[in-house]
Design a protein around this motif. Structure first.
Motif, mmCIF file in Angstrom:
data_model
loop_
_atom_site.group_PDB
_atom_site.id
_atom_site.type_symbol
_atom_site.label_atom_id
_atom_site.label_comp_id
_atom_site.label_asym_id
_atom_site.label_seq_id
_atom_site.Cartn_x
_atom_site.Cartn_y
_atom_site.Cartn_z
ATOM 1 N N ARG A 93 -13.986 -1.434 3.675
ATOM 2 C CA ARG A 93 -14.095 -2.720 2.968
ATOM 3 C C ARG A 93 -12.746 -3.225 2.468
ATOM 4 N NH1 ARG A 93 -18.808 -2.618 -1.343
ATOM 5 N NH2 ARG A 93 -18.295 -4.838 -1.297
ATOM 6 N N PHE A 94 -11.678 -2.415 2.671
ATOM 7 C CA PHE A 94 -10.355 -2.824 2.204
ATOM 8 C C PHE A 94 -9.726 -3.733 3.271
ATOM 9 C CE2 PHE A 94 -5.729 -2.131 1.509
ATOM 10 C CZ PHE A 94 -5.659 -2.619 0.212
ATOM 11 N N THR A 95 -10.136 -4.989 3.259
ATOM 12 C CA THR A 95 -9.631 -5.981 4.214
ATOM 13 C C THR A 95 -9.089 -7.184 3.450
ATOM 14 O OG1 THR A 95 -11.750 -7.135 4.369
ATOM 15 C CG2 THR A 95 -11.375 -5.286 5.904
ATOM 16 N N LYS A 96 -8.252 -7.944 4.113
ATOM 17 C CA LYS A 96 -7.679 -9.140 3.482
ATOM 18 C C LYS A 96 -8.776 -10.136 3.115
ATOM 19 C CE LYS A 96 -3.073 -8.932 5.587
ATOM 20 N NZ LYS A 96 -2.082 -9.621 6.444
ATOM 21 N N GLU A 97 -9.788 -10.233 3.971
ATOM 22 C CA GLU A 97 -10.885 -11.169 3.708
ATOM 23 C C GLU A 97 -11.621 -10.802 2.418
ATOM 24 O OE1 GLU A 97 -10.223 -9.732 6.507
ATOM 25 O OE2 GLU A 97 -10.288 -11.170 8.173
ATOM 26 N N ASN A 98 -11.937 -9.502 2.238
ATOM 27 C CA ASN A 98 -12.645 -9.062 1.034
ATOM 28 C C ASN A 98 -11.779 -9.205 -0.210
ATOM 29 O OD1 ASN A 98 -15.086 -8.410 2.226
ATOM 30 N ND2 ASN A 98 -14.482 -6.310 2.695
ATOM 31 N N ILE A 99 -10.483 -8.929 -0.062
ATOM 32 C CA ILE A 99 -9.568 -9.084 -1.201
ATOM 33 C C ILE A 99 -9.530 -10.551 -1.628
ATOM 34 C CG2 ILE A 99 -7.137 -8.980 -1.902
ATOM 35 C CD1 ILE A 99 -6.873 -6.498 -0.081
ATOM 36 N N TYR A 100 -9.429 -11.452 -0.645
ATOM 37 C CA TYR A 100 -9.382 -12.890 -0.940
ATOM 38 C C TYR A 100 -10.649 -13.324 -1.671
ATOM 39 C CZ TYR A 100 -8.613 -17.887 -0.196
ATOM 40 O OH TYR A 100 -8.411 -19.231 -0.384
ATOM 41 N N LYS A 101 -11.795 -12.819 -1.206
ATOM 42 C CA LYS A 101 -13.072 -13.181 -1.811
ATOM 43 C C LYS A 101 -13.138 -12.717 -3.270
ATOM 44 C CE LYS A 101 -16.500 -12.596 0.949
ATOM 45 N NZ LYS A 101 -17.574 -11.927 1.733
ATOM 46 N N LYS A 102 -12.657 -11.484 -3.533
ATOM 47 C CA LYS A 102 -12.736 -10.924 -4.886
ATOM 48 C C LYS A 102 -11.759 -11.590 -5.851
ATOM 49 C CE LYS A 102 -14.669 -6.412 -3.813
ATOM 50 N NZ LYS A 102 -14.537 -4.944 -3.946
ATOM 51 N N LEU A 103 -10.726 -12.222 -5.298
ATOM 52 C CA LEU A 103 -9.808 -12.944 -6.180
ATOM 53 C C LEU A 103 -10.468 -14.184 -6.777
ATOM 54 C CD1 LEU A 103 -6.403 -12.777 -4.233
ATOM 55 C CD2 LEU A 103 -7.014 -11.593 -6.342
ATOM 56 N N GLY A 104 -11.560 -14.631 -6.164
ATOM 57 C CA GLY A 104 -12.335 -15.753 -6.703
ATOM 58 C C GLY A 104 -11.610 -17.072 -6.662
ATOM 59 N N ILE A 105 -10.771 -17.266 -5.633
ATOM 60 C CA ILE A 105 -9.980 -18.500 -5.544
ATOM 61 C C ILE A 105 -10.820 -19.658 -5.022
ATOM 62 C CG2 ILE A 105 -7.977 -19.557 -4.380
ATOM 63 C CD1 ILE A 105 -6.723 -16.737 -4.443
ATOM 64 N N GLY A 106 -11.769 -19.342 -4.163
ATOM 65 C CA GLY A 106 -12.599 -20.387 -3.571
ATOM 66 C C GLY A 106 -11.979 -20.930 -2.298
ATOM 67 N N GLY A 107 -12.781 -21.650 -1.529
ATOM 68 C CA GLY A 107 -12.282 -22.223 -0.287
ATOM 69 C C GLY A 107 -12.288 -21.193 0.833
ATOM 70 N N PRO A 108 -11.969 -21.636 2.059
ATOM 71 C CA PRO A 108 -11.964 -20.729 3.213
ATOM 72 C C PRO A 108 -10.848 -19.695 3.099
ATOM 73 C CG PRO A 108 -11.044 -22.855 3.827
ATOM 74 C CD PRO A 108 -11.591 -23.015 2.436
ATOM 75 N N CYS B 156 0.832 -1.218 0.000
ATOM 76 C CA CYS B 156 0.000 0.000 0.000
ATOM 77 C C CYS B 156 0.860 1.257 0.000
ATOM 78 C CB CYS B 156 -0.933 0.001 1.210
ATOM 79 S SG CYS B 156 -2.145 -1.336 1.182
ATOM 80 N N GLN B 157 1.951 1.226 0.767
ATOM 81 C CA GLN B 157 2.845 2.380 0.805
ATOM 82 C C GLN B 157 3.475 2.628 -0.564
ATOM 83 O OE1 GLN B 157 5.473 2.902 4.307
ATOM 84 N NE2 GLN B 157 4.538 1.045 5.101
ATOM 85 N N LEU B 158 3.868 1.565 -1.229
ATOM 86 C CA LEU B 158 4.480 1.708 -2.559
ATOM 87 C C LEU B 158 3.488 2.283 -3.566
ATOM 88 C CD1 LEU B 158 6.437 -1.686 -2.813
ATOM 89 C CD2 LEU B 158 7.460 0.589 -2.585
ATOM 90 N N LEU B 159 2.278 1.745 -3.562
ATOM 91 C CA LEU B 159 1.282 2.168 -4.539
ATOM 92 C C LEU B 159 0.727 3.557 -4.247
ATOM 93 C CD1 LEU B 159 -0.682 -1.182 -5.054
ATOM 94 C CD2 LEU B 159 1.027 -0.166 -6.570
ATOM 95 N N PHE C 240 -6.146 3.589 0.432
ATOM 96 C CA PHE C 240 -6.231 2.209 0.925
ATOM 97 C C PHE C 240 -6.712 2.143 2.384
ATOM 98 C CE2 PHE C 240 -2.792 2.410 -2.245
ATOM 99 C CZ PHE C 240 -3.324 1.557 -3.201
ATOM 100 N N ASN C 241 -7.678 2.979 2.728
ATOM 101 C CA ASN C 241 -8.180 2.984 4.105
ATOM 102 C C ASN C 241 -9.693 2.818 4.199
ATOM 103 O OD1 ASN C 241 -8.951 5.425 3.076
ATOM 104 N ND2 ASN C 241 -7.856 6.679 4.573
ATOM 105 N N ALA C 242 -10.322 2.377 3.112
ATOM 106 C CA ALA C 242 -11.770 2.167 3.130
ATOM 107 C C ALA C 242 -12.109 1.000 4.060
ATOM 108 C CB ALA C 242 -12.279 1.885 1.720
#
Length: 471
Positions: free
Chosen positions: A54-69, A7-10, A50-52
Motif C-alpha cells: 500500500r506504500f504507493t504515491k497514489e495512496n500517499i497523495y490520497k492520505k494527504l487530503g489535498i483533493g483533486g486527481p 526512503c533511504q534517508l529515513l 517502506f516496501n508495503a
C-alpha cells in the motif's frame, strides 16, 4: 529498482531519531510547511522498510487530503523538499550528539561575531581538556594544532614572546598528525603497488620513514614495522615483529588504527602465504576472527564487502565450513546497503567450490554483474579451478577446458599494462600448471606417472603461484 532518496534517508534512522525528526519538522525555525509535516506523518508508519504493497504515491497523495486527481509531480517535488529537510536534521542531530563538532562551530561563531574574549576563553578551555586527556590518535594532534593556530592568528594574540615561540608547539602537533597519516597511507600505497602498476614515486615516503625512526609514538612505530615487511629479506620474521607489537599495544590504538593495523597484518600475511607458505592462511583467518570478536572490522557497525569476501574465502580454503556458513548468515545483514553484489556471488562460489559443489559454484559465478579487473581475476581463476575439478572428477569436456585456459591466458596478456608484472606472473604460473595437469589427465596420455613427476619438478620454478595450496 533503487529506493527513493527520502526512503533511504529515513530507513537508516532509529525509532527515537524518527521521533526527533517529527519534533524538528514541527519547529517553525526549520519548517513552515504543514504539507511536509503531514507527508512525514503519512510515510513514517511504514518505517523502516517502506516496501508495503500500500506504500504507493497514489495512496500517499490520497492520505494527504489535498483533493483533486492524483498529481505524481506534486508528490515527487514534496518528497524532494522533505529529503532536504531530513538531511538538515541529520546535520543538526550530529552537532547535537558530537561535542567536538559543536565546540568547533561555537568557536567559529564567536569569532565571526567578534566576541573575542569568549572565543579565546573557549579555545583555551578546549586545549586544556585535550592536554588533560591525551590520546595517540592523529586527530588529537590535529585538533591541538587547529586550536593553537586559531589563537595564534587571532588579532589579540601576542606572537613575539621572549621565552618561547608558540609556533614550535604547533609544528610538533602538525608533524605528528602528518607523519602518522603519511605512514598509514604510504603503507596502503605500497600494498596497492604490489598488485597494480603505476605506483607513485616522489611521495616523500622514504624521507618520512627516515625521520620517523627517531619517534617513540606507538602508532608511528606500528606503521614503520608494517612498512619494514616490504624491505626485509625475511618477511615472516618482520611480520611477527609487527604482529607482537600490534597485539601488545592494541588497546592504546584508536579504532581507526586498530583497523588499519589489522588489515595491514592480514595483507602482509597473505603475501607470506603466496610466497610458499599456504598454511599462513589459517593465521590470517585467526586475525579476521579477532577483528570480528572485538568489532575492529565493523566501522560504524558495517562490515565492508571486500572484507566479507576475504573472510569467506579463507574460511572456505581452510575448510572451516561450519564457521563460514554461520559467518555468512550472521554478517551478510550488516554489509553496506550499496555493496557490490559480485562480492556476495563470489563469496558463495568460494564456499561451494571448497565444499566440492562445483555446479553450484558455477551457478554463482554466472550471476556476476559488471566487474573491474580485480573482480575478473578472482572470478576467472575460480571458474578455471572449478571446470578443472569437473573435468578431473566427472570426465567433462577437455576441449571446453582448453578453450577456457586459452581465454584466461589471453586476458592476462591483455591486462599486463594495468597489473603489476609479479601479480600477472603469479596468475600465469597458475594457468600454466592447470594446463599441464589437464593434459596429463587426458585419456590418450601414456606414462602418466612420469609426467606428473615432471610437473612437480616444474612447480618449484613456477612460484609464486596463485592458489598454490590447491595446485
Amino acid at each position: 529498482m533503487q529506493e527513493p532518496k527520502l526512503c533511504q534517508l529515513l530507513s537508516v534512522l532509529s525509532k527515537e531519531e524518527m521521533r526527533a525528526v517529527l519534533l524538528f519538522l514541527k519547529s517553525p525555525y526549520f519548517n513552515k510547511s504543514k504539507t511536509l509535516l503531514r507527508l512525514f506523518e503519512v510515510i513514517k508508519v511504514h518505517h523502516p522498510h517502506f516496501n508495503a504493497p500500500r506504500f504507493t504515491k497514489e495512496n500517499i497523495y490520497k492520505k494527504l487530503g489535498i483533493g483533486g486527481p492524483f498529481n505524481e509531480k506534486f508528490i515527487t517535488d514534496r518528497s524532494s523538499d522533505l529529503s532536504k529537510l531530513v538531511e538538515t536534521f541529520m546535520a543538526v542531530h550530529q552537532i547535537k550528539k558530537d561535542e567536538q563538532i559543536r565546540g568547533q562551530l561555537l568557536r567559529k561563531s564567536l569569532q565571526q561575531y567578534h566576541l573575542d574574549h569568549y572565543f579565546i576563553s573557549e579555545s583555551k578551555k578546549a586545549i586544556t581538556e585535550l592536554e588533560h586527556n591525551p590520546s595517540i590518535d592523529w586527530r588529537q594532534a590535529r585538533r591541538l594544532w587547529d586550536l593553537k593556530y586559531g589563537l595564534f592568528i587571532h588579532p589579540q594574540t601576542k606572537k613575539w614572546k621572549t621565552k618561547k615561540d608558540e609556533a614550535v608547539e604547533m609544528i610538533h602537533h602538525l608533524d605528528e598528525s602528518y607523519i602518522i597519516l603519511k605512514l598509514r597511507y604510504g603503507f596502503h600505497h605500497r600494498t596497492w603497488g604490489n598488485i597494480f602498476k603505476h605506483a607513485e614515486e616522489g611521495l616523500f615516503l622514504k624521507e618520512i620513514i627516515a625521520h620517523a625512526q627517531t619517534k617513540s609514538h606507538p602508532v608511528i612505530k606500528l606503521y614503520l614495522l608494517l612498512l619494514a615487511t616490504f624491505d626485509s629479506s625475511d618477511i615472516e620474521k618482520a611480520w611477527k615483529k609487527a604482529y607482537k607489537f600490534y597485539q601488545k599495544n592494541l588497546a592504546k590504538f584508536s579504532p581507526e588504527d586498530q583497523l588499519a593495523g589489522l588489515l595491514g597484518l592480514i595483507n602482509r600475511g597473505y603475501k607470506i602465504a603466496l610466497a610458499g607458505k599456504p598454511s599462513f592462511h589459517r593465521t590470517n583467518l585467526k586475525l579476521f576472527k579477532l577483528g570480528l570478536e572485538k568489532k575492529i572490522l565493523l566501522p560504524g557497525g558495517r562490515l565492508p564487502g571486500q572484507t566479507f569476501k576475504n573472510i569467506v574465502l579463507l574460511g572456505s580454503a581452510t575448510k572451516d565450513f561450519d564457521w563460514t556458513k554461520k559467518f555468512i548468515k550472521q554478517y551478510q545483514p550488516v554489509l553496506p546497503p550499496a555493496h557490490n553484489p559480485n562480492l556476495i556471488h563470489l563469496s558463495n562460489a568460494y564456499l561451494a567450490f571448497y565444499s566440492k559443489k562445483y555446479e553450484t559454484c558455477l551457478d554463482f559465478l554466472a550471476k556476476n554483474e559488471r566487474m573491474d579487473i580485480r573482480d575478473k581475476l578472482n572470478f576467472k581463476s575460480l571458474e578455471l579451478r572449478c571446470q578443472y575439478e569437473m573435468y578431473y572428477t566427472q570426465n567433462q569436456n577437455h576441449e571446453y577446458l582448453s578453450n577456457l585456459i586459452s581465454q584466461y591466458s589471453q586476458f592476462l596478456q591483455t591486462n599486463k599494462k594495468h597489473i603489476l608484472l609479479e601479480t600477472i606472473k603469479r596468475y600465469q604460473n597458475f594457468v600454466y600448471l592447470v594446463m599441464c595437469l589437464a593434459k596429463v589427465k587426458h585419456p590418450s596420455v601414456q606414462n602418466r606417472q612420469a609426467k606428473i613427476q615432471k610437473i612437480k619438478a616444474a612447480f618449484v620454478n613456477r612460484r609464486p603461484c596463485m592458489s598454490e595450496e590447491w595446485i
